[in-house]
Design a protein around this motif. Structure first.
Motif, short mmCIF file in Angstrom:
data_model
loop_
_atom_site.label_atom_id
_atom_site.label_comp_id
_atom_site.label_asym_id
_atom_site.label_seq_id
_atom_site.Cartn_x
_atom_site.Cartn_y
_atom_site.Cartn_z
N ARG A 1 -7.14 9.20 6.09
CA ARG A 1 -6.04 8.80 7.26
C ARG A 1 -4.55 8.47 6.71
O ARG A 1 -4.51 8.04 5.35
CB ARG A 1 -6.55 7.48 7.88
CG ARG A 1 -6.42 6.34 7.26
CD ARG A 1 -5.14 5.36 7.44
NE ARG A 1 -5.29 4.12 6.47
CZ ARG A 1 -4.48 4.08 5.47
NH1 ARG A 1 -3.94 5.22 5.03
NH2 ARG A 1 -4.62 3.00 4.65
N ASN B 1 -1.36 5.99 7.89
CA ASN B 1 -1.09 5.23 8.81
C ASN B 1 0.41 5.44 9.34
O ASN B 1 1.09 5.38 8.46
CB ASN B 1 -1.32 3.55 8.45
CG ASN B 1 -1.16 2.67 9.55
OD1 ASN B 1 -1.12 2.81 10.61
ND2 ASN B 1 -0.76 1.43 9.09
N GLY C 1 2.16 -0.09 11.47
CA GLY C 1 1.11 -1.24 11.66
C GLY C 1 0.19 -1.47 10.42
O GLY C 1 -0.67 -1.27 9.98
N GLU C 2 1.14 -2.18 9.09
CA GLU C 2 0.73 -2.36 7.92
C GLU C 2 0.64 -3.82 7.71
O GLU C 2 1.05 -4.69 8.09
CB GLU C 2 1.75 -1.88 6.80
CG GLU C 2 1.18 -0.92 5.82
CD GLU C 2 0.55 0.60 6.36
OE1 GLU C 2 -0.43 0.52 6.41
OE2 GLU C 2 1.24 1.32 6.40
N HIS C 3 -0.64 -3.98 7.26
CA HIS C 3 -1.27 -5.40 6.89
C HIS C 3 -1.36 -6.34 8.14
O HIS C 3 -1.27 -7.50 8.01
CB HIS C 3 -0.44 -6.02 5.89
CG HIS C 3 -0.87 -5.49 4.54
ND1 HIS C 3 -1.62 -5.98 3.60
CD2 HIS C 3 -0.19 -4.25 3.92
CE1 HIS C 3 -1.51 -5.38 2.52
NE2 HIS C 3 -0.60 -4.42 2.41
N ASP D 1 -3.94 -5.40 10.37
CA ASP D 1 -5.28 -5.08 10.79
C ASP D 1 -6.09 -6.49 10.68
O ASP D 1 -6.79 -7.12 11.42
CB ASP D 1 -6.20 -3.94 10.31
CG ASP D 1 -6.19 -3.90 8.85
OD1 ASP D 1 -5.49 -4.47 7.91
OD2 ASP D 1 -6.75 -2.93 8.37
N TYR D 2 -6.05 -7.13 9.32
CA TYR D 2 -6.77 -8.20 9.21
C TYR D 2 -6.02 -9.52 9.61
O TYR D 2 -6.67 -10.54 9.47
CB TYR D 2 -7.16 -8.18 7.60
CG TYR D 2 -5.92 -8.50 6.66
CD1 TYR D 2 -5.04 -9.69 6.62
CD2 TYR D 2 -5.48 -7.35 6.02
CE1 TYR D 2 -4.01 -9.77 5.84
CE2 TYR D 2 -4.26 -7.31 5.33
CZ TYR D 2 -3.78 -8.45 5.20
OH TYR D 2 -2.38 -8.60 4.40
N CYS E 1 -10.53 -6.32 2.86
CA CYS E 1 -9.84 -5.27 3.62
C CYS E 1 -9.93 -5.47 5.22
O CYS E 1 -10.83 -6.08 5.52
CB CYS E 1 -10.08 -3.59 3.37
SG CYS E 1 -11.59 -3.37 3.81
N ILE F 1 -10.07 -3.39 9.18
CA ILE F 1 -11.03 -2.36 9.62
C ILE F 1 -10.35 -0.98 9.97
O ILE F 1 -10.98 -0.01 10.26
CB ILE F 1 -11.69 -2.92 11.06
CG1 ILE F 1 -12.60 -2.04 11.53
CG2 ILE F 1 -10.37 -3.29 12.05
CD1 ILE F 1 -13.92 -1.87 10.64
N MET F 2 -8.90 -1.04 9.84
CA MET F 2 -8.26 0.28 10.29
C MET F 2 -8.61 1.57 9.41
O MET F 2 -8.91 2.66 10.28
CB MET F 2 -6.87 0.03 9.74
CG MET F 2 -5.96 1.36 9.71
SD MET F 2 -4.33 1.14 9.67
CE MET F 2 -4.05 0.71 8.01
N TYR G 1 -3.64 -7.46 -3.01
CA TYR G 1 -4.00 -7.38 -1.54
C TYR G 1 -4.67 -8.50 -1.13
O TYR G 1 -4.31 -9.13 0.03
CB TYR G 1 -5.11 -6.22 -1.60
CG TYR G 1 -5.49 -5.75 -0.08
CD1 TYR G 1 -4.69 -4.95 0.70
CD2 TYR G 1 -6.27 -6.35 0.70
CE1 TYR G 1 -4.99 -4.50 2.06
CE2 TYR G 1 -6.67 -6.48 1.94
CZ TYR G 1 -6.03 -5.30 2.88
OH TYR G 1 -6.38 -4.99 3.89
N GLY H 1 0.14 2.57 4.00
CA GLY H 1 -0.96 2.18 3.35
C GLY H 1 -0.76 0.44 2.73
O GLY H 1 0.22 0.08 3.10
N GLY H 2 -1.84 0.31 1.90
CA GLY H 2 -1.85 -1.08 1.46
C GLY H 2 -0.57 -1.49 0.53
O GLY H 2 -0.34 -2.54 0.58
#
Ligand code: GLA
Length: 388
Positions: A32, A34, A37-39, A41-42, A174, A176-177, A227, A341-342
């Motif tokens: 995927r 992204n 919308g980084e970091h 999701d959690y 992590c 769920i994205m 992370y 990404g992360g």
């Protein structure tokens, strides 16, 4: 990079050379990108990823005994084996296999009976690029094992198991994205995901917009520590703000509580709060085909990841700045660029009018730390996981 047909041939050849004959089925799960919308999701927030054309394939055939054997084309046919009915431990010699071991372990933990099986894996997602090669491996294994064991799991159920594989077995806490968009992606669409309810709203990608993914060549190293540390800061900030998750906070609440948070917690929370707002706005801009607004939101997102969340690196900032300048110059600001990404390495995503994609790729002077031209992928949003 292997084409889809070549990848399919590779997984079949890898299966035949390790186990003989042909698999019963082949499952595919995409990587995927992204968009924004980084970091978030959690933090129970919003993300806007799209499934892309590169993927992991898993070829599978049941065995009559209790063994699970897995071999990987991308690791020179290395093999990892474990018994389906004994406690499953990580494989220190073959860490890639932990996404298979962890997936079987997660499935067993919720009561699914998994039969013995031979598995062969092949993928064409650049590893360490922030394009979710590991999540796609776990989702592909889940898709194959669900079909082979007659479990009929929904894509969301497979995504949740794959997240548990990563959090509980591999040890990266992590969100769920990655797993959800790999399982539920839709051709031609990004997904606006509410990571609290797991509702996914498909947002059409305008026909005339191209998604460029440029790999910085900075491969993410052992970043799980960074992370997990970011996640812990967010949880600490949420607790001090008196909310269940940063999704429930806003900037006035954050400013009122400034004295109670450390400088770092304040900055991390400000990134998440502003990024959630940007993600919702970006979904609207995408829907409206408004590449100028999308570009502004991308720029603000990158600045926030650099200054408040501290997950970018100088080469990545330089690559983003060059792409932003090219887009500003040649497409009148229609489009934008940001790290995806992360963080701590990996790829940059840019959106541009389709007609300009080739010219911008040509004009790039960025060189990777090894001195090479960067890998550039022009991607379209593809479908989520399924049997091939
Ligand atoms: C990694 C994680 C995701 C998400 C992103 C950052 O890809 O696996 O859950 O947190 O980083 O947005």
């Amino acid at each position: 990079m292997a084409s889809p047909t070549a990848l399919h041939d590779t997984v079949l050849a890898t299966f035949a050379s390790a186990f003989g004959g042909a698999p019963t089925l082949v499952a595919r799960a995409p990587g995927r990108v992204n968009l924004i919308g980084e970091h978030t999701d959690y933090n129970d927030g919003f993300v806007l990823p799209a499934a892309i054309g590169v993927a992991t394939l898993v070829a599978a055939r049941p065995r009559a005994d209790r063994w699970i054997h897995v071999t990987a084309a991308d690791f020179s046919g290395a093999t990892s084996s474990f018994a389906r009915d004994e406690p499953i431990a990580p494989d220190a010699a073959q860490p890639w296999a932990d996404y298979v071991r962890g997936m079987v372990s997660a499935m067993r933990a919720v009561g699914h009976a998994i039969a013995g099986v031979d598995l062969a894996v092949a993928g064409n997602i650049p590893q360490g690029s922030g394009l979710s090669s590991s999540a796609s491996l776990a989702v592909a294994v889940g898709t194959a094992l669900s079909a082979l064991n007659g479990l009929d799991l929904s894509p969301t159920a497979i995504a949740l198991l794959a997240q548990s594989c990563e959090c509980d077995f591999v040890g990266t806490r992590c969100g769920i994205m990655d797993q959800l968009v790999s399982a539920r992606g839709r051709s031609g669409h990004a997904l606006l995901i509410d990571c609290r309810s797991l509702a996914c709203q498909p947002v059409p990608i305008p026909e005339d917009m191209a998604i460029l993914i440029v790999h910085s060549g900075v491969v993410r190293g052992l970043v799980e520590g960074h992370y997990n540390e970011r996640r812990a800061s967010c949880e600490a900030a949420a607790a001090k703000l008196g909310v269940a998750a940063l999704r429930d906070a806003d900037l006035p609440l954050l400013e009122d509580a400034r004295g109670h948070l450390s400088t770092v917690e304040h900055a991390r929370a400000r990134h998440v709060i502003t990024e959630n707002a940007r993600t919702l706005q970006a979904a609207e801009a995408l829907r409206a085909g408004d590449l100028v607004s999308l570009g502004e939101l991308f720029a603000a997102s990158h600045a926030s990841m650099r200054d408040d969340f501290a997950i970018t690196l100088p080469p990545i900032d330089a690559l983003v700045a060059e792409l932003q300048a090219l887009i500003g110059g040649s497409c009148d600001g229609r489009g934008g660029a940001r790290m995806t990404g992360g963080g701590f390495g990996g790829a940059v995503v840019a959106v541009v009018p389709k007609d300009y994609a080739a010219a911008i790729t040509h004009a790039l002077t960025y060189r990777t730390p090894a001195g090479a031209a960067p890998l550039v992928m022009v991607e379209q949003a593809g479908p989520g996981a399924g049997l091939v």
